[in-house]
Design a protein around this motif. Structure first.
Motif, short mmCIF file in Angstrom:
data_model
loop_
_atom_site.label_atom_id
_atom_site.label_comp_id
_atom_site.label_asym_id
_atom_site.label_seq_id
_atom_site.Cartn_x
_atom_site.Cartn_y
_atom_site.Cartn_z
N VAL A 2 0.82 -1.19 0.00
CA VAL A 2 0.00 0.00 0.00
C VAL A 2 0.87 1.26 0.00
N GLN A 3 0.46 2.24 -0.85
CA GLN A 3 1.21 3.48 -0.96
C GLN A 3 0.52 4.59 -0.17
N ILE A 5 -0.90 8.38 0.75
CA ILE A 5 -1.63 9.40 0.01
C ILE A 5 -1.65 10.68 0.85
N HIS A 47 -8.56 6.35 -2.82
CA HIS A 47 -7.73 5.78 -3.89
C HIS A 47 -8.32 4.44 -4.31
N GLN A 49 -8.88 2.94 -7.12
CA GLN A 49 -8.23 2.11 -8.13
C GLN A 49 -7.18 1.19 -7.52
N ALA A 50 -6.58 1.61 -6.40
CA ALA A 50 -5.54 0.80 -5.77
C ALA A 50 -6.09 -0.49 -5.19
N VAL A 51 -7.42 -0.52 -4.95
CA VAL A 51 -8.01 -1.74 -4.40
C VAL A 51 -8.86 -2.47 -5.43
N GLN A 70 -3.07 10.86 -4.63
CA GLN A 70 -1.66 10.52 -4.71
C GLN A 70 -0.77 11.72 -4.41
N PHE A 93 -6.52 -3.48 3.05
CA PHE A 93 -5.29 -2.82 3.46
C PHE A 93 -4.95 -3.07 4.93
#
Length: 576
Positions: A2-3, A5, A47, A49-51, A70, A93
């Motif tokens: 996970v990035q 934000i 976010h 789209q990340a999931v 982002q 996450f």
């Protein structure tokens, strides 16, 4: 993985939820876990789209306005469907946040997590081998009055400072029969146990606290690096490899040593407790009523008291083959201290190294200078504390000593004692794990950058006392200094750099505020343990201790205010 934000105001939601639920439920674990879950939900919602939410659901309509998930300045709108699905799928996450928390780094596991269990195992062995009973007998032989017993209770709390859980479990159980015999109220005993538990452990740099605090500080330094606020002279405090940034734990120790001098709450709490024990500071308010009743022979507990007893530890008995001996207690504890300190001065991996030619000034602190001796070059090394080695060495020594002497009759009996100790210390390990996870969670949401942007314009002199006040509120509300540190260090360290506040003073403010919660909150784990092992009614303990805690907090706040006004931003006691 996970990035992170830039979540803006949403970044403070997990921390506020953790604090609120901890207070409402009277359980720090529930609050901490809810905060971690909330972070996953927010990450997914902002976010999606990340999931795995389809792009056509993500970019519909602009129902929620423009967000920057982002943090790259490229706005895009998220539709309601994207938010709802993203929030739902964001739950994936949660285990990733916990698995990537600093706690599960190799250094942290070795020097904190495993060390906690080693210390817990020693508690079980000491009870079974008669080590604690031996200390009690030695103290009893030297006590002639209630005043002597109060001094002994305070000194025992200071002496057994390897860990706050260790302190509460050992000192309360050890001293209770002695204080009962001299009509010292259970509330007074709980005060001494609590006031010399976390405050003294915080100052024991070779303990679980030293190692844990270095880890928490490292997380704050990493956050400052990500924001571009970390001074270039401190670039070696973080390690960068590819896209990952981590704290260079060894390099953080000199900075931590500075906070031993700026952790004002610990020093003031210990000083006041000593003055109470030596009858200089009188019994105040509710404490005066408890002590007057007990001294009159009307019981160490009130008639309607509901005493808390740590049943498993309290009912666990010394072996029939054991001979009470205070040396059974002293040998393992001294082993831990000697090994821990020995690692600090081992030349293999120093984290503080000062050297100079003959006659040169090595250190200059507030007008005082340390000059190299005339006989030739001089060098001084301090290395990182290896608490994992120290605690497990002490555990092995205790096990071997008790079996060799026959105080513990069999290996099975010894392993049973270890398991009792492991169970008694488990809560500390779980709270620390969750605290480290909430630190990771709020960092991923960019809470530090949000707070820095909001408060970065404040004058530097007000930052230390302000940080102390906020941290005190958080720790009182969630009842855990470690979970508070997980929330506050990623905020306070970048704020110190952004405002030019003195860094050791700000770090000391965070440490002090966390200790206030440990000392005063009714849902603090160590406060509950102090009541439990002392056999005190918990709310009576809270009411009788509160005047002393508030006086301590007021003096501490004044010290941070004065320190912020008079100490320059670059002041340091030990070079870092």
């Amino acid at each position: 993985m996970v990035q992170g934000i830039v979540a803006g105001p949403w970044s403070i939601v997990p921390a506020l939820l953790a604090i609120s639920l901890a207070w409402y439920t009277r359980d720090a674990l529930i609050g901490l876990f809810a905060g971690i879950v909330a972070a996953g939900v927010i990450l997914g919602a902002l976010h999606p789209q990340a999931v795995g939410v389809p792009a056509d659901l993500v970019t519909v309509g602009g129902d929620l306005g423009q967000m920057h998930p982002q943090g790259d300045g490229d706005p895009w709108s998220i539709g309601v469907g994207g938010v709802v699905l993203g929030a739902l799928f964001g739950l994936k996450f949660v285990p990733e946040i916990m698995a990537n928390a600093p706690m599960f780094g190799a250094w942290y596991v070795e020097n904190v997590l495993l060390a906690i269990f080693a210390i817990g195992g020693m508690i079980g062995l000491m009870i079974r081998a008669g080590a604690i009973q031996g200390v009690l007998q030695a103290l009893t032989a030297r006590a002639d009055s209630a005043a002597d017993v109060e001094k002994a209770a305070f000194l025992a709390g200071v002496a057994v400072h390897i860990d706050d859980y260790f302190n509460c479990l050992v000192v309360g159980s050890m001293m209770r029969p002695l204080t009962d015999a001299f009509d010292v109220s259970r509330a007074k005993l709980a005060y001494y146990v609590d006031s010399a538990g976390s405050p003294a452990a915080r100052l024991a740099f070779y303990s679980t606290w030293g190692a844990a605090m270095v880890g928490f500080m490292g997380g704050g330094l990493v956050e400052a690096h990500k924001q571009g606020l970390l001074p270039s002279r401190m670039s070696d405090f973080v390690s960068t490899g590819g896209e990952s940034v981590s704290a260079a734990t060894g390099a953080v120790w000199p900075l931590f040593f500075n906070t031993l001098f700026t952790g004002f709450y610990s020093w003031v709490a210990l000083a006041i407790a000593a003055l109470v024990a030596w009858q200089v500071v009188p019994n105040l308010g509710p404490m005066k009523r408890e002590e007057s009743r007990a001294r009159a022979g009307n019981g160490v507990l009130g008639e309607d008291a509901d005493p808390m007893i740590a049943e498993e530890m309290d009912e666990y008995e010394m072996s029939e083959t054991a001979t009470p001996d205070w040396r059974n207690f002293a040998v393992p504890i001294l082993t831990m201290i000697v090994v821990g300190l020995g690692a600090m001065f081992w030349r293999g991996s120093p984290v503080v190294f000062v050297e100079g030619k003959t006659g040169t000034t090595l250190l200059s602190i507030a007008g005082w200078e340390l000059v190299a001796p005339p006989s030739g070059p001089w060098a001084f090394n301090i290395g990182g504390v290896q608490l994992g080695i120290a605690s497990f060495t002490a555990l092995v020594v205790a096990f071997a000593l008790y079996r060799f002497k026959g105080d513990i009759p069999s290996n099975k009996d010894a392993t049973d004692a270890l398991l009792v100790g492991f169970k008694g210390i488990l809560l500390a390990a779980v709270i620390l794990t969750f605290a480290s996870s909430i630190q990771k969670a709020v960092s991923l949401l960019g809470i530090a950058s949000f707070v820095t942007n909001v408060f970065g314009g404040l004058p530097a002199w007000i930052i230390p006392v302000g940080v102390f006040g906020v941290t005190s509120f958080v720790s009182f509300a969630d009842g855990s200094s470690w979970s508070t540190y997980g929330i506050m260090f990623p905020i306070a360290i970048p704020l110190a750099f952004a405002t030019g506040a003195n860094l050791p003073l700000v770090l000391g403010a965070v440490f002090s505020g966390g200790i206030f919660g440990d000392h005063a909150s009714p849902i603090s784990d160590t406060t509950v343990l102090a009541s439990s092992t002392s056999g005190s009614d918990h709310m009576v303990h809270i009411r009788t201790q509160m005047p002393y805690a508030l006086i301590t907090a007021a003096i501490t706040a004044l010290l941070f205010l004065v320190g912020g006004l008079v100490l320059p931003s670059g002041f340091q006691v030990i070079p870092y």
